[in-house]
Scaffold this active site. Structure first.
Site, PDB file in Angstrom:
ATOM      1  N   SER A  20      38.471 -60.310  33.952  1.00  0.00           N
ATOM      2  CA  SER A  20      38.167 -61.685  34.301  1.00  0.00           C
ATOM      3  C   SER A  20      39.178 -62.712  33.784  1.00  0.00           C
ATOM      4  O   SER A  20      39.130 -63.860  34.190  1.00  0.00           O
ATOM      5  CB  SER A  20      36.789 -62.053  33.761  1.00  0.00           C
ATOM      6  OG  SER A  20      36.803 -61.992  32.339  1.00  0.00           O
ATOM      7  N   SER A  30      38.615 -57.031  30.485  1.00  0.00           N
ATOM      8  CA  SER A  30      38.952 -58.318  31.109  1.00  0.00           C
ATOM      9  C   SER A  30      40.324 -58.879  30.750  1.00  0.00           C
ATOM     10  O   SER A  30      40.809 -59.777  31.433  1.00  0.00           O
ATOM     11  CB  SER A  30      37.893 -59.362  30.762  1.00  0.00           C
ATOM     12  OG  SER A  30      36.799 -59.223  31.626  1.00  0.00           O
ATOM     13  N   LYS A  70      42.139 -69.008  27.829  1.00  0.00           N
ATOM     14  CA  LYS A  70      41.080 -68.765  28.816  1.00  0.00           C
ATOM     15  C   LYS A  70      39.958 -69.777  28.605  1.00  0.00           C
ATOM     16  O   LYS A  70      39.645 -70.134  27.463  1.00  0.00           O
ATOM     17  CB  LYS A  70      40.562 -67.333  28.641  1.00  0.00           C
ATOM     18  CG  LYS A  70      39.562 -66.881  29.704  1.00  0.00           C
ATOM     19  CD  LYS A  70      39.170 -65.433  29.463  1.00  0.00           C
ATOM     20  CE  LYS A  70      38.198 -64.920  30.502  1.00  0.00           C
ATOM     21  NZ  LYS A  70      37.847 -63.503  30.264  1.00  0.00           N
TER      22      LYS A  70
END
EC number: 6.3.5.7
Lengths: 519, 195
Positions: A180, A204, A89
């Site tokens: 996310s 997330s 990420k």
């Protein structure tokens, strides 16, 4: 006979293998690391429309794969992940690789160091293929609010959803990945990487795990180092692990966990706790069903899956019983206040002076700060900073911030009570329903969506507990449904063992069983 | 263990009739001993859209595990139960913008704050008398302390290039000790700073 090393080629779709399988195939010489890497890179190009990656580190990946190849040829293995492609990420620092947090603020930021968890994967010989897309600064639950645009769920393009949503020509009804860490969810399920790092502050990692049909682990707070993870909420952030199987998650957890001198909040897992086992006996297990997790808005299909798994465990001899976590309803409000407060403090570091975006406004230092932040942050980030500053004002501190910290204790105690009353693991939904279409999702604002999406996930963050989302079935819309297991602190291994037991029985299909998700 | 046939009924129906009405389930045929719900491979054949196919259907009388609540156990709090409507005065807006060093930009930004406050006000319905605020989930254990010695540093040449403006070994800031201009002037300053 290095020349014949790769003669025994792997014939199936090597990209859909699990880490365990591909690691073995690499060692046995059935797959070449370089070939594997090239296939991943090719597939990243092929699935570009998903927008899962912000940066593809092609050159570096090929170099790393080449190194892995020469190691393997000499029979020297750096670790179980040697030669295996992974994605990270874009809020984990990667040395000299752009790390943006999907924000204009950091769009040219080249960190001079690797996050500890990234370094640990590289030390194993794993091959970094790219940095994945996300909501700006991880603030969101859809992966729709980043400066590089929304991430598309790979299942939007797979047969089960395509067939029922009106044919292959029309892709306007594509569904979100959740967030996310949506890019990480999409990367793993679209078979462009074998594992991905996400971050999990309020859900997330688990949320996109559930919506994309991946295994998504939020480890116990403190088990994995946060050094180099650009912070959102320090007291809740943990690196998350996204894989295609529970055994893979256990492998990665084993590699990543442990005390880090660079993160004073890391703790060594107590050795007394059982590790991961693929032969877990559920007959000795007590499964709690927290009744408050039937929240308003829970879809009938997710409910049916929840009930089905309770049946499944009960039928196999586990004790399944209803428990109460009475403060669950207030958890999301508590999370909202604490998140904004810590965000207000954390985001203060971005002033344009030492790194990050700097405005050309130069009438004064404060004016430069204000202008840089005005230009660098999106509306969601600015909104949370302003709310956080409001909650932290002297006149509001007690009413909001301290109050939320008190409620946080009540939530943590709810879990403690359940576990001390003999419950080993809690079984809950991960999200209210399967993935929403993008057009539907953006009809409400970020805070409203986060309130809905994080309802089942953030309590584990408030209490620092391990939780894992396991895909269990495809919905009537042809989209994944995931369920969540929550366990006592540092029982991550046991949690994954139970998740593995479930995984072996639900038969959740790989996306590779359907047509390639081409646009 | 309950088998799938005990849980789900099946019915043969015309695809074109059930499409809008029913749940459809897809199932990749895998090993038989897996308990899979929902079960049937459903292939839509485009040139014969009305061809009958078998689908599994959730009956409303579907057996439900008694430990899993059938209906929601709580309701979202009604707005009317929140004590007061937040009022964010223009003075407060100014103060927050100075503290946060970000601006509300538009009226919507302000509405967003008011909603956030209103949402947070739900907390005051929880009785927290005598509850100690919780800062950290690691409060019960002793955190590891390392020796108080310098282990890294001397990396100016690595850090300085990250800055937009430096002179020799210094970060360069515009003139300091100047408060932000008044709110109305700020707007034009920020407008000017747009890309």
């Amino acid at each position: 006979m290095p020349g014949n090393r790769w003669a025994l080629r792997y014939c199936g779709n090597m990209l859909s293998l699990t880490i365990k399988e591909v690691s073995l195939a690499l060692r046995e010489g059935k797959i070449s690391p370089l070939e594997l890497c090239r296939k991943c890179l090719k597939r990243i190009k092929k699935t570009q429309h998903l927008n899962a990656y912000i940066t593809v580190t092609e050159e570096l990946a090929l170099k790393q794969a080449e190194e892995a190849e020469s190691r393997l040829l000499q029979g020297v293995y750096q670790g179980i992940l040697d030669g295996i492609p992974f994605a990270v990420k874009d809020n984990f620092c990667t040395e000299n690789i752009r790390t943006t947090c999907a924000s204009r603020m950091l769009k040219d930021f080249l960190p001079p160091y690797n996050a500890t968890v990234v370094q640990k994967l590289l030390d194993q010989g794993a091959v970094l293929v790219g940095k994945t897309n996300m909501d700006e600064f991880a603030m969101g639950s859809g992966s729709t609010d980043g400066v590089f645009g929304p991430v598309r769920n790979p299942w939007s393009y797979a047969a089960p959803y395509r067939e029922q949503s009106g044919g292959a020509e029309d892709d306007s009804e594509w569904v979100i990945t959740g967030g996310s860490s949506g890019g990480s969810g999409a990367a793993v399920t679209s078979l462009t990487s074998f594992l991905a790092l996400g971050s999990d502050t309020g859900g997330s990692t688990r949320n996109p795990g559930a919506l994309c049909g991946a295994v998504a682990l939020k480890p116990t707070y403190g088990l994995l180092s946060r050094h180099g993870l650009i912070p959102l909420v320090n007291s809740m952030d943990v690196p998350g692990i996204v894989t295609r199987s529970t055994s893979d998650a256990a492998i990665v957890l084993e590699v990543l966990q442990g005390r880090d001198l660079k993160d004073s909040t890391t703790v060594q897992s107590p050795t007394s706790h059982a590790g991961f086992s693929e032969d877990f006996d559920v007959r000795n297990l007590c499964v709690g069903i927290p009744k408050e997790y039937h929240a308003p808005g829970l879809s009938q299909e997710t409910l049916a899956q929840w009930s089905r798994l309770a049946d499944l465990l009960e039928g196999a001899g586990a004790r399944v019983r209803e428990v109460s976590l009475p403060h669950t309803q207030h958890s999301i409000v508590c999370y909202h206040v604490l998140c904004c407060a810590e965000v207000a403090s954390n985001m203060a570091r971005f002033d344009g002076l030492e790194y990050g975006h700097r405005s050309t406004e130069d009438s004064s230092t404060d004016a430069m700060y204000a202008a840089s932040r005005h230009e660098g942050f999106n509306a969601v980030v600015r909104g949370r900073i302003l709310s956080g500053n409001f909650f932290l004002l002297q006149q509001n501190y007690e009413r909001y911030f301290l109050k939320a910290q008190q409620v946080r204790r009540l939530i943590a105690e709810d879990f403690e009570h359940a576990f001390s009353a003999g419950v080993d693991v809690l079984l809950t939904p991960t999200t209210l329903s399967d993935a929403a279409s993008y057009s539907h999702f953006i009809q409400a604002d970020n805070r409203t969506r986060s309130t809905q999406e994080d309802v089942f996930t953030q309590p584990a963050n408030l209490a620092g507990l391990p939780a894992v989302s396991v895909p269990t079935a495809l919905s009537s819309r042809g989209l994944p449904i995931g369920l969540q297991l929550i366990g006592p602190a540092f029982q991550d291994g046991m949690l994954l063992s139970v998740a593995h037991w479930i995984e072996q029985r639900v038969g959740f299909p790989s996306i590779s069983n359907y047509e390639v998700p081409n646009k | 263990m309950l088998g799938i046939h005990q849980i789900y009924g099946r019915r043969r129906v015309q695809l074109n009739i059930i499409l809008p009405l029913l749940c459809r389930y897809y199932y990749a045929s895998r090993t038989d001993n897996m308990l899979s719900t929902n079960v049937k491979t459903l292939r839509k054949t485009r040139n014969t859209p009305s061809r009958p196919v078998t689908v599994a259907r959730l009956y409303s009388s579907n057996k439900h595990n008694s430990k899993v609540p059938k209906v929601p156990t709580w309701e979202p709090l009604g707005e009317d139960r929140i004590p007061s409507l937040p009022q964010v005065s223009s003075d407060l807006v100014d103060k927050l913008e100075r503290l946060a060093l970000v601006d509300f930009r538009t009226k919507e930004g302000l509405v967003c704050l008011e909603r956030a406050i209103r949402f947070a006000d739900h907390l005051n319905m929880v009785d927290t008398t005598g509850v100690e605020p919780m800062d950290s989930v690691l409060e019960h254990g002793q955190l590891f302390l390392r020796g108080d010695t310098v282990t890294e540093g001397d990396c100016a040449e690595k850090l300085l290039p990250l800055s937009n403006t430096t002179v020799e070994e210094y970060f360069v800031a515009p003139p300091g000790n100047i408060p932000l201009p008044r709110r109305e002037e700020r707007a034009s300053m920020l407008k000017h700073s747009e890309f």
